[in-house]
Design an enzyme around this catalytic site. Sequence first.
Site, short mmCIF file in Angstrom:
data_model
loop_
_atom_site.label_atom_id
_atom_site.label_comp_id
_atom_site.label_asym_id
_atom_site.label_seq_id
_atom_site.Cartn_x
_atom_site.Cartn_y
_atom_site.Cartn_z
CD GLU A 66 3.53 2.45 3.21
OE1 GLU A 66 4.29 1.67 4.18
OE2 GLU A 66 3.05 1.96 2.52
CE LYS A 79 1.03 2.17 -4.35
NZ LYS A 79 1.19 0.86 -4.71
CB THR A 94 -5.50 -4.89 4.20
OG1 THR A 94 -6.29 -5.91 4.89
CG2 THR A 94 -4.13 -4.93 4.70
NE ARG A 122 3.62 -1.49 -6.74
CZ ARG A 122 3.70 -1.94 -5.66
NH1 ARG A 122 3.15 -2.96 -5.13
NH2 ARG A 122 3.96 -0.98 -4.54
CB ALA A 149 -7.38 -7.80 -1.46
CD GLN A 150 -2.71 -7.25 -2.75
OE1 GLN A 150 -2.34 -6.95 -3.99
NE2 GLN A 150 -3.57 -6.29 -2.32
N GLY A 235 4.03 -10.00 2.05
CA GLY A 235 3.25 -9.60 3.24
C GLY A 235 4.09 -8.62 4.26
CG ASP A 237 3.91 -4.37 3.26
OD1 ASP A 237 3.48 -4.73 4.56
OD2 ASP A 237 3.00 -4.27 2.37
CE LYS A 241 1.45 -5.97 7.20
NZ LYS A 241 1.82 -5.39 5.63
CB VAL A 303 8.88 -3.73 0.77
CG1 VAL A 303 9.37 -4.56 2.12
CG2 VAL A 303 9.82 -3.07 0.09
P1 NAD Z 1 -6.14 -9.08 2.90
O1 NAD Z 1 -6.26 -8.50 4.29
O2 NAD Z 1 -7.04 -8.93 1.60
O3 NAD Z 1 -5.68 -10.66 3.00
C1 NAD Z 1 -4.78 -10.92 4.15
C2 NAD Z 1 -5.07 -12.48 4.31
O4 NAD Z 1 -4.07 -13.03 5.20
C3 NAD Z 1 -6.28 -12.71 5.01
O5 NAD Z 1 -7.17 -13.52 4.33
C4 NAD Z 1 -6.13 -13.22 6.29
O6 NAD Z 1 -7.12 -14.19 6.73
C5 NAD Z 1 -4.69 -13.95 6.08
N1 NAD Z 1 -4.02 -14.22 7.19
C6 NAD Z 1 -3.79 -13.30 7.92
N2 NAD Z 1 -2.66 -13.89 9.01
C7 NAD Z 1 -2.42 -15.26 8.42
C8 NAD Z 1 -1.70 -16.42 8.87
N3 NAD Z 1 -0.89 -16.37 10.01
N4 NAD Z 1 -1.72 -17.56 7.97
C9 NAD Z 1 -2.46 -17.38 6.81
N5 NAD Z 1 -3.18 -16.56 6.43
C10 NAD Z 1 -3.26 -15.33 7.21
O7 NAD Z 1 -4.60 -8.22 2.34
P2 NAD Z 1 -4.00 -8.23 1.00
O8 NAD Z 1 -4.58 -6.94 0.45
O9 NAD Z 1 -4.04 -9.47 0.41
O10 NAD Z 1 -2.52 -7.97 1.36
C11 NAD Z 1 -1.69 -8.88 1.91
C12 NAD Z 1 -0.40 -8.57 2.40
O11 NAD Z 1 0.28 -7.95 1.26
C13 NAD Z 1 -0.84 -7.30 3.23
O12 NAD Z 1 0.28 -7.47 4.48
C14 NAD Z 1 -0.35 -5.98 2.39
O13 NAD Z 1 0.20 -5.10 3.26
C15 NAD Z 1 0.79 -7.08 1.68
N6 NAD Z 1 1.08 -6.13 0.35
C16 NAD Z 1 2.44 -5.93 -0.09
C17 NAD Z 1 2.67 -5.49 -1.61
C18 NAD Z 1 4.14 -5.64 -1.80
O14 NAD Z 1 4.16 -4.61 -2.80
N7 NAD Z 1 4.81 -6.07 -1.27
C19 NAD Z 1 1.61 -5.04 -2.24
C20 NAD Z 1 0.32 -5.20 -1.67
C21 NAD Z 1 -0.03 -5.98 -0.41
#
Ligand code: NAD
Length: 358
Positions: A66, A79, A94, A122, A149-150, A235, A237, A241, A303
Amino acid sequence: MQKPVPSGRALVPFVSVENMARLITSIGLPRLLTELVDYIEQDFLRWQSFEKSPRLASHSEGGVIELMPTSDHVNYVFKYVNGHPVNLQRNLQTVVAFGVLSDVETGYPLLLTEMTLLTALRTAATSAMVARLLAPKDARVLALIGNGAQAEFQAIAMQTICGIEEVRLYDIDPAATAKTARNLAQTGLRIAECKSVEEAVLGAQIITTCTADKQNATILTDNLVGDGVHINAIGGDCPGKTELAAAILNRSDVFVEFPPQTRIEGEIQQMPEDFPVTELWQVLNGERPGRVSDRQITLFDSVGFAIEDFSAVRYIRDKIRDTDFKEDLDLLADPDDTRDLYGMMGRIAGARDEGAAR
Ligand code: NAD
């Protein structure tokens, strides 16, 4: 900010991952998140000054790439960010990101920065800014579902900005939960490592869903959501999904960043096109109500919007001024004689070859 290289060309400051990590450590995460919330809030309060559009997304089977642009007519920020849940199995992130801040008047880039760490910051700052606005004032317990990671950034932001004292962790992968518990051990938060979503939401006034799976998942079912909670759904977003059962949306007041983007990407993609939502900037400026009762379920359908990235890059630009948390990047051609790009190319290559021959 810019200093010339020997040929007279201007250099662009660049914040690498290493320098971003050093900068965060030197400021300290709680102070940084507090300051970043202020920056984001300031920009949400001047919402109408920004050029806004849903992000430009290129979808593939495993993920999305994106571009997220916005401008306040003085600065322009974009970004580059991906979202590839499938990467977890490849031992890849991810989400990875970088961004650029430019001068609108000249179009010249003024800063290039890593944004993988900055996106986590952020996103956490935005979650906490919104929870401070909408969650019950006495919220002390956070359920954090998805411990990737978040996760730590989310927990520390909720502790710093909203006074959360206990974090209840759950992930389908217990190793992710153990990692998060370990990383949060020195924060002063009480940590519970839970074996199910049911256990994680016990006694929580704020529920954050932060999982990565490219499908319409049901991380949180309706029966697990009690009256009065605040849900921070980050998540879901991307089209196709989502994390929440539609029944939860029907019981909640839903708050969003930018409706044209959230209707495509957020939890509300499951709902009819005219499903009612409230824009956060209008709650922040007092035009629209936020939490009005103890029994109300407030839901931030997050999102991630370009203005949050704008605020974050603006913050970094201000923080790196007169520091060594940056390198100079030879990114702009910018010849002395602006029309002699061709000649400049020959002179640079010649000078380099001469240097190598010596
Ligand atoms: P990541 O891949 O590091 O971590 C995701 C975690 O979710 C993993 O540890 C995985 O095992 C776990 N998981 C998957 N399915 C699951 C379930 N059914 N139940 C419980 N845990 C489950 O990803 P991340 O960087 O931490 O990002 C998490 C989500 O947040 C992603 O979908 C990402 O796109 C989204 N995100 C959104 C924003 C926003 O502004 N809204 C910003 C950053 C990331």
